[in-house]
Design a protein around this motif. Structure first.
Motif, PDB file in Angstrom:
ATOM      1  N   ALA A  27       0.018   4.432  -4.523  1.00 35.95           N
ATOM      2  CA  ALA A  27      -0.403   2.962  -4.412  1.00 35.95           C
ATOM      3  C   ALA A  27      -1.669   2.282  -5.274  1.00 35.95           C
ATOM      4  O   ALA A  27      -2.317   3.053  -5.637  1.00 35.95           O
ATOM      5  N   SER A  28      -1.661   1.101  -5.438  1.00 40.38           N
ATOM      6  CA  SER A  28      -2.681   0.454  -6.389  1.00 40.38           C
ATOM      7  C   SER A  28      -3.119  -0.918  -5.954  1.00 40.38           C
ATOM      8  O   SER A  28      -2.546  -1.644  -4.935  1.00 40.38           O
ATOM      9  N   HIS A  29      -4.342  -1.146  -6.348  1.00 38.15           N
ATOM     10  CA  HIS A  29      -4.748  -2.390  -6.376  1.00 38.15           C
ATOM     11  C   HIS A  29      -4.794  -2.994  -7.915  1.00 38.15           C
ATOM     12  O   HIS A  29      -5.376  -2.412  -8.587  1.00 38.15           O
ATOM     13  N   CYS A  30      -4.185  -4.030  -8.078  1.00 33.36           N
ATOM     14  CA  CYS A  30      -4.021  -4.619  -9.497  1.00 33.36           C
ATOM     15  C   CYS A  30      -4.751  -5.873  -9.796  1.00 33.36           C
ATOM     16  O   CYS A  30      -4.205  -6.758  -9.000  1.00 33.36           O
ATOM     17  N   TYR A  31      -5.728  -5.621 -10.571  1.00 26.95           N
ATOM     18  CA  TYR A  31      -6.653  -6.889 -10.937  1.00 26.95           C
ATOM     19  C   TYR A  31      -6.268  -7.764 -12.030  1.00 26.95           C
ATOM     20  O   TYR A  31      -7.133  -8.561 -12.342  1.00 26.95           O
ATOM     21  N   CYS A  32      -5.074  -7.717 -12.356  1.00 27.73           N
ATOM     22  CA  CYS A  32      -4.562  -8.421 -13.566  1.00 27.73           C
ATOM     23  C   CYS A  32      -4.404 -10.016 -13.187  1.00 27.73           C
ATOM     24  O   CYS A  32      -4.427 -10.309 -12.000  1.00 27.73           O
ATOM     25  N   THR A  33      -4.605 -10.853 -14.131  1.00 28.20           N
ATOM     26  CA  THR A  33      -4.836 -12.138 -13.848  1.00 28.20           C
ATOM     27  C   THR A  33      -3.448 -12.680 -13.199  1.00 28.20           C
ATOM     28  O   THR A  33      -3.642 -13.879 -12.609  1.00 28.20           O
ATOM     29  N   MET A  34      -2.344 -12.090 -13.754  1.00 31.90           N
ATOM     30  CA  MET A  34      -1.278 -12.580 -13.197  1.00 31.90           C
ATOM     31  C   MET A  34      -1.135 -12.183 -11.623  1.00 31.90           C
ATOM     32  O   MET A  34      -0.294 -13.102 -10.970  1.00 31.90           O
ATOM     33  N   CYS A  35      -1.469 -11.253 -11.182  1.00 27.65           N
ATOM     34  CA  CYS A  35      -1.537 -10.612  -9.940  1.00 27.65           C
ATOM     35  C   CYS A  35      -2.490 -11.622  -9.171  1.00 27.65           C
ATOM     36  O   CYS A  35      -2.126 -12.051  -7.836  1.00 27.65           O
ATOM     37  N   GLN A  36      -3.559 -12.018  -9.570  1.00 26.97           N
ATOM     38  CA  GLN A  36      -4.472 -12.909  -9.074  1.00 26.97           C
ATOM     39  C   GLN A  36      -3.798 -14.114  -8.813  1.00 26.97           C
ATOM     40  O   GLN A  36      -4.052 -14.743  -7.674  1.00 26.97           O
ATOM     41  N   GLU A 103       4.217  -3.240   8.003  1.00 29.40           N
ATOM     42  CA  GLU A 103       3.958  -3.491   9.588  1.00 29.40           C
ATOM     43  C   GLU A 103       4.513  -2.106  10.004  1.00 29.40           C
ATOM     44  O   GLU A 103       5.778  -2.015   9.549  1.00 29.40           O
ATOM     45  N   PRO A 104       3.755  -1.292  10.669  1.00 25.93           N
ATOM     46  CA  PRO A 104       2.338  -1.427  10.765  1.00 25.93           C
ATOM     47  C   PRO A 104       1.597  -1.210   9.519  1.00 25.93           C
ATOM     48  O   PRO A 104       2.079  -1.119   8.461  1.00 25.93           O
ATOM     49  N   GLU A 105       0.298  -1.509   9.521  1.00 28.78           N
ATOM     50  CA  GLU A 105      -0.712  -1.495   8.488  1.00 28.78           C
ATOM     51  C   GLU A 105      -0.413  -0.174   7.602  1.00 28.78           C
ATOM     52  O   GLU A 105      -0.497   1.030   8.281  1.00 28.78           O
ATOM     53  N   TYR A 106      -0.393  -0.263   6.489  1.00 25.77           N
ATOM     54  CA  TYR A 106      -0.223   0.886   5.289  1.00 25.77           C
ATOM     55  C   TYR A 106      -1.493   2.008   5.640  1.00 25.77           C
ATOM     56  O   TYR A 106      -2.472   1.665   5.613  1.00 25.77           O
ATOM     57  N   ASP A 107      -1.021   3.163   5.928  1.00 20.58           N
ATOM     58  CA  ASP A 107      -2.102   4.057   6.366  1.00 20.58           C
ATOM     59  C   ASP A 107      -2.165   5.012   5.029  1.00 20.58           C
ATOM     60  O   ASP A 107      -3.045   6.170   5.491  1.00 20.58           O
ATOM     61  N   GLY A 108      -1.482   5.100   4.051  1.00 20.84           N
ATOM     62  CA  GLY A 108      -1.719   6.146   2.762  1.00 20.84           C
ATOM     63  C   GLY A 108      -2.977   5.643   1.928  1.00 20.84           C
ATOM     64  O   GLY A 108      -3.631   4.636   2.277  1.00 20.84           O
ATOM     65  N   PRO A 109      -3.143   6.630   1.073  1.00 18.46           N
ATOM     66  CA  PRO A 109      -4.358   6.256   0.047  1.00 18.46           C
ATOM     67  C   PRO A 109      -3.938   5.581  -0.735  1.00 18.46           C
ATOM     68  O   PRO A 109      -2.742   5.139  -1.209  1.00 18.46           O
ATOM     69  N   VAL A 110      -4.832   4.603  -1.354  1.00 17.45           N
ATOM     70  CA  VAL A 110      -4.803   3.890  -2.702  1.00 17.45           C
ATOM     71  C   VAL A 110      -5.276   4.541  -3.804  1.00 17.45           C
ATOM     72  O   VAL A 110      -6.589   4.604  -3.889  1.00 17.45           O
ATOM     73  N   GLN A 111      -4.552   5.245  -4.759  1.00 15.23           N
ATOM     74  CA  GLN A 111      -5.035   6.028  -5.561  1.00 15.23           C
ATOM     75  C   GLN A 111      -5.488   5.301  -6.863  1.00 15.23           C
ATOM     76  O   GLN A 111      -6.262   5.967  -7.747  1.00 15.23           O
ATOM     77  N   ARG A 112      -5.065   4.046  -7.140  1.00 16.67           N
ATOM     78  CA  ARG A 112      -5.200   3.395  -8.277  1.00 16.67           C
ATOM     79  C   ARG A 112      -5.965   1.960  -8.310  1.00 16.67           C
ATOM     80  O   ARG A 112      -5.440   1.298  -7.536  1.00 16.67           O
TER      81      ARG A 112
END
Ligand code: ZN
Ligand code: ZN
Length: 126
Positions: A27-36, A103-112
């Motif tokens: 799982a990831s959080h992507c901060y690229c300007t397109m995702c924003q 749903e329900p809230e994701y409970d796994g780790p965000v690795q990236r």
């Protein structure tokens, strides 16, 4: 993770519902300007799963795909605007589903964390 071995999600208006088979490769959080831009938020947050296990259970006709680059496709609900997935035509066996629609809230780790060079300064500082 839940006992069913699947993740479940839906859009804000409820028109679209989907499920996806586990496991999540990452799982990831992507901060690229397109995702924003698309999410209207600091990041696009995704779980990468096998495309073969992704099933739209309701509202497939409401999903619009926007080609944000030559290979990227961003799926969203055309009624409420919820972002649903990101996929690449270069890797059709994978799909990245949005953590915020699960749903329900994701409970796994965000690795990236991706594209942290454009991570907004207006995020709260820890
Ligand atoms: Zn919707
Ligand atoms: Zn991005």
């Amino acid at each position: 993770m839940n006992e069913t071995g699947q993740l479940h999600g839906s859009c804000l208006c409820g028109g679209v519902a989907y499920r996806a088979d586990l496991p999540v490769s990452h799982a990831s959080h992507c901060y690229c300007t397109m995702c924003q831009k698309q999410h209207g938020a600091a990041a696009g947050s995704y779980a990468n799963v096998a495309a073969a296990g992704y099933v739209v259970e309701r509202g497939a006709d409401l999903i619009t795909e926007y080609a944000s680059s030559s290979h990227a496709r961003r799926g969203f609900c055309k009624v409420c605007g919820s972002t649903l997935f990101w996929r690449s035509t270069q890797a059709p066996d994978r799909i990245a589903i949005t953590l915020g629609t699960l749903e329900p809230e994701y409970d796994g780790p965000v690795q990236r964390e991706l594209h942290t060079d454009t991570k907004p300064a207006w995020l709260p500082h820890r």
